[in-house]
Design a protein around this motif. Sequence first.
Motif, short mmCIF file in Angstrom:
data_model
loop_
_atom_site.label_atom_id
_atom_site.label_comp_id
_atom_site.label_asym_id
_atom_site.label_seq_id
_atom_site.Cartn_x
_atom_site.Cartn_y
_atom_site.Cartn_z
N SER A 365 0.84 -1.20 0.00
CA SER A 365 0.00 0.00 0.00
C SER A 365 0.87 1.25 0.00
O SER A 365 2.10 1.18 0.08
N ASP A 366 0.22 2.41 -0.07
CA ASP A 366 0.93 3.66 0.17
C ASP A 366 1.66 3.57 1.51
O ASP A 366 1.13 3.03 2.49
N LEU A 367 2.89 4.08 1.56
CA LEU A 367 3.62 4.19 2.82
C LEU A 367 3.30 5.55 3.43
O LEU A 367 3.51 6.59 2.78
N LEU A 368 2.80 5.55 4.64
CA LEU A 368 2.34 6.77 5.27
C LEU A 368 3.35 7.28 6.29
O LEU A 368 4.05 6.49 6.93
N GLU A 369 3.44 8.58 6.45
CA GLU A 369 4.21 9.22 7.52
C GLU A 369 5.67 8.79 7.52
O GLU A 369 6.25 8.47 8.55
N LEU A 372 9.70 11.51 4.37
CA LEU A 372 10.46 11.79 3.16
C LEU A 372 9.54 12.42 2.11
O LEU A 372 8.34 12.13 2.07
N PRO A 373 10.08 13.24 1.24
CA PRO A 373 9.30 13.71 0.09
C PRO A 373 8.81 12.51 -0.71
O PRO A 373 9.52 11.50 -0.83
N GLU A 374 7.60 12.61 -1.26
CA GLU A 374 6.97 11.47 -1.93
C GLU A 374 7.87 10.81 -2.96
O GLU A 374 8.06 9.59 -2.96
N LYS A 375 8.45 11.61 -3.85
CA LYS A 375 9.23 11.02 -4.93
C LYS A 375 10.46 10.31 -4.38
O LYS A 375 10.80 9.20 -4.82
N ASN A 376 11.13 10.91 -3.40
CA ASN A 376 12.30 10.27 -2.79
C ASN A 376 11.91 8.96 -2.13
O ASN A 376 12.63 7.96 -2.22
N LEU A 377 10.76 8.97 -1.44
CA LEU A 377 10.29 7.76 -0.77
C LEU A 377 10.09 6.63 -1.77
O LEU A 377 10.60 5.51 -1.58
N TYR A 378 9.37 6.89 -2.85
CA TYR A 378 9.06 5.80 -3.78
C TYR A 378 10.24 5.44 -4.67
O TYR A 378 10.30 4.32 -5.19
N LEU A 379 11.20 6.34 -4.82
CA LEU A 379 12.47 5.94 -5.44
C LEU A 379 13.17 4.90 -4.58
O LEU A 379 13.70 3.90 -5.09
N GLN A 380 13.18 5.13 -3.26
CA GLN A 380 13.81 4.16 -2.35
C GLN A 380 13.04 2.84 -2.35
O GLN A 380 13.64 1.76 -2.31
N GLY A 397 -3.21 2.08 -3.64
CA GLY A 397 -3.27 3.40 -3.04
C GLY A 397 -3.01 4.47 -4.08
O GLY A 397 -2.28 4.24 -5.06
N PRO A 398 -3.54 5.65 -3.88
CA PRO A 398 -3.38 6.71 -4.88
C PRO A 398 -1.95 7.20 -5.04
O PRO A 398 -1.53 7.55 -6.14
N THR A 399 -1.18 7.22 -3.93
CA THR A 399 0.16 7.79 -4.02
C THR A 399 1.14 6.86 -4.71
O THR A 399 1.89 7.27 -5.60
N ILE A 400 1.15 5.58 -4.32
CA ILE A 400 2.07 4.64 -4.99
C ILE A 400 1.68 4.51 -6.46
O ILE A 400 2.56 4.36 -7.33
N SER A 401 0.39 4.60 -6.77
CA SER A 401 -0.04 4.54 -8.17
C SER A 401 0.50 5.73 -8.96
O SER A 401 0.86 5.61 -10.13
N LYS A 402 0.58 6.87 -8.30
CA LYS A 402 1.09 8.09 -8.94
C LYS A 402 2.53 7.91 -9.39
O LYS A 402 2.97 8.50 -10.39
N TYR A 403 3.31 7.07 -8.65
CA TYR A 403 4.73 6.88 -8.98
C TYR A 403 4.99 5.52 -9.62
O TYR A 403 6.08 4.96 -9.50
N SER A 404 3.99 4.98 -10.30
CA SER A 404 4.13 3.66 -10.92
C SER A 404 5.28 3.61 -11.91
O SER A 404 5.91 2.55 -12.10
N HIS A 405 5.61 4.75 -12.53
CA HIS A 405 6.66 4.75 -13.55
C HIS A 405 8.05 4.50 -12.97
O HIS A 405 9.00 4.23 -13.72
N LEU A 406 8.20 4.54 -11.63
CA LEU A 406 9.52 4.32 -11.01
C LEU A 406 9.87 2.84 -10.90
O LEU A 406 11.02 2.49 -10.67
#
Length: 818
Positions: A365-369, A372-380, A397-406
């Motif tokens: 799921s989305d990682l909450l709290e 880290l800035p969103e993009k940095n978090l999902y890069l990691q 989750g909406p946030t992890i879906s937003k960074y699917s391209h990573l």
Amino acid sequence: MLTFQQLISITQGREIQFVQPQPVIHLLTDSRKLSQPAGTVFFAIHGKYNDGHKYLPQLYSRGVRQFVVEKGSADELRQQYPEANIILVPDSLKALQQVAAWHRAQFQLPVIGITGSNGKTIVKEWLAQLLSPEELVVKSPRSYNSQLGVPLSVWQINPNHTLGIFEAGISQAGEMEQLQQIIRPTYGIFTNIGSAHDEGFVSREQKVAEKLKLFKDVELLFYCADQQLLHEAVQRQGIKSFTWARMQPADVTITATTTAGSKTIIFYTYQGEQQQLAIPFADEASVENALHCLAVLLYRQLPVAAIQERLGRLHPVAMRLEMKEAINGCYLIDDTYNNDLAGLSIALDLQANQPQHGQRTLILSDLLESGLPEKNLYLQVAELVQAHDVQRLIGIGPTISKYSHLFSASEEFYTSTSDFLKAFNPARFRNEVILVKGARVFAFEKIVQAFQQKVHGTVLEVNLDALLHNLNYYRAKLAPGTKLMVMVKAFAYGSGSFEVANLLQFHRVDYLAVAYADEGVLLREQGITLPVMVMNPSPDSFAKLQQYSLEPEIYALEQLQAFVLSLEAEATYKIHLKLDTGMHRLGFVREDFDTLFSLLQQYPQVQVVSAFSHLAGADEALHNDFSQQQIATFTSMAADVETRLGYSVTKHILNSAGIVRFPEHQLDMVRLGIGLYGVEATGAEQEALRPVSTLKTTVSQVKSIKQGDTIGYSRKGIADAAKTIATIAIGYADGYDRRFSNGVGHVLIDGQRCHVIGNVCMDMCMVDVTGLEVKAGDEVVVFGPQLTLLELAQSIGTIPYELLTNVSTRVKRVFYAE
């Protein structure tokens, strides 16, 4: 960013070789957990059970180029690792701690340090949740509170964090000073003082004094003043404190508590005002943990309404990673409610070390709290997924879906759990290891339910941490160089062959042993590569032994003749010779030797890798003389074996009981069996072991019985008075012995002993619950830490081995790590 050159001054080590500047990003102490070689520094720790220096070549070949070592000649290190930066230190663990202490000193954020005998992890997790609206919290992952875990926890601090919460645990005097220098807490919480690790201290007073060393420089210490020993020690040391108590004056005085269903209402006085709050738990341990958190919130001057709102959202902390059998040959790793970056890394490590065939799938799921800035978090996150070779990612989750391209893995994304479940097709998942990891708001328990096999509610829970504890207990008894063979026959004494074998492989035992070839084949098919001895091979299994590189125990001349006739001439085959020294079950006697070795000389491709025997009475002191006689006979026979063969073989005779009773006769290898599973066969050191298995079932129905009524088959159960009985979902087909019928056996329901009434049936039995509040669906403990196998076995005149191995394979196994 820290550089390798800085490590030299931080650790005060000796520079063996410096090839090129490199950043220090990842601290690694376990070679199996390497994820990103670039920026990794491996600290080769020579520990009690393992030596990290053995894994330097492997790590170098995988791209690691920074090492901190504590042994080895400079010339050899340079020659072996010409492209690596290397520092030599007296103690690699100490060097790791120094690096973490340096890192902590770079940040001025306030830190809460937590210690105590119980509740540290729960208080840490709850505080992180309660303070998250105004703080970006960095905390210990899971229960990383040891000399090794604390530095790895503190290394997570980054400039975005505004508060640290770290727990510290010690098991003996002299350990807390190191942890204090690493954590450097601004505030402290001392949860309680109990019996845990008492053996490492002269007295409870000493244990309190040692733990209080964590708080020598704190601005404020939170604790319960009702704990007299702790309270007196804090007062003597003059540590400024903020207390709560029920029985004596304190900053927060608890005047009353009352239970209302699953909630507890707390009435308290603070700063002269009477207040009340509700917490969503009824058990005393949770109430105590919540009161520690309440003290912190009150000190921080949060409004009562805000405190109530936050307490109402508290949820139980998932204290363990569970591995469960799932649909279509899959395994499910259930880490549903642990949703931070460090926890993800730990869970991925567990998944990566399950060598089953098929792919690794992550449902995340989305990682909450995270702070880290969103993009940095999902890069990691993407880097972790790639480094752990996850083949399929399902993001929810909406946030992890937003960074699917990573993400480069095969992936699919859903905005909600319900969307995933609508699209869920069981046929798309087969022979996979599936990690399910999500924040609580995503209700991933629904996903777990969708994947689990539909079996009845009786389960055998296997505690992999307890199993590891027992393994290390026996390992600590071994002389340097003594090998360890572990028995995983009979479905690993009922515990689950593959799962136990996989843990043993991960922790690098030397050999496994099974009873039959099919057991060994199954291990090979599920990715086990350790040498496997098959103790009872039959002629019709010889082809499989050769196909799957399994090593047979050879105990009779006619068996050896059949084996050598099945061989293909060009290959080499390993066998183990069983010698009969007095057990008189299987094995060669001296009179067989001329024929035996004459036959072996005709087949030079057959290599004898070990000679062994079995002690008939090692578990009882009254047979000590006979055991010593067996050992002497074996030593003589084994010497004759080696003389006739013309080469050395591995010699072993000690079983679990023998390891305890005859440590001077370890020879080249020992065999660990029932001891691994929590039963110390001699009875002398049972307290040193941890129970591994807990058999649980559920209440199916509760009913009232009139005096004189009969219960069960053959009307054997007779109510001598009006009774309440519960039917529970376990019977002799599940392995619950029929000898437990008619009051002999008992189970635990809500901690109370309930005797079996009437005969045990095939799929269920009835127990007397008169006077207890029991309802359908309640949990029933059949055996476990509070109702031991030893006690139950004695009640029906058998041994724990029988009860363990009788647990049916239809009973679902759940494996967990704390």
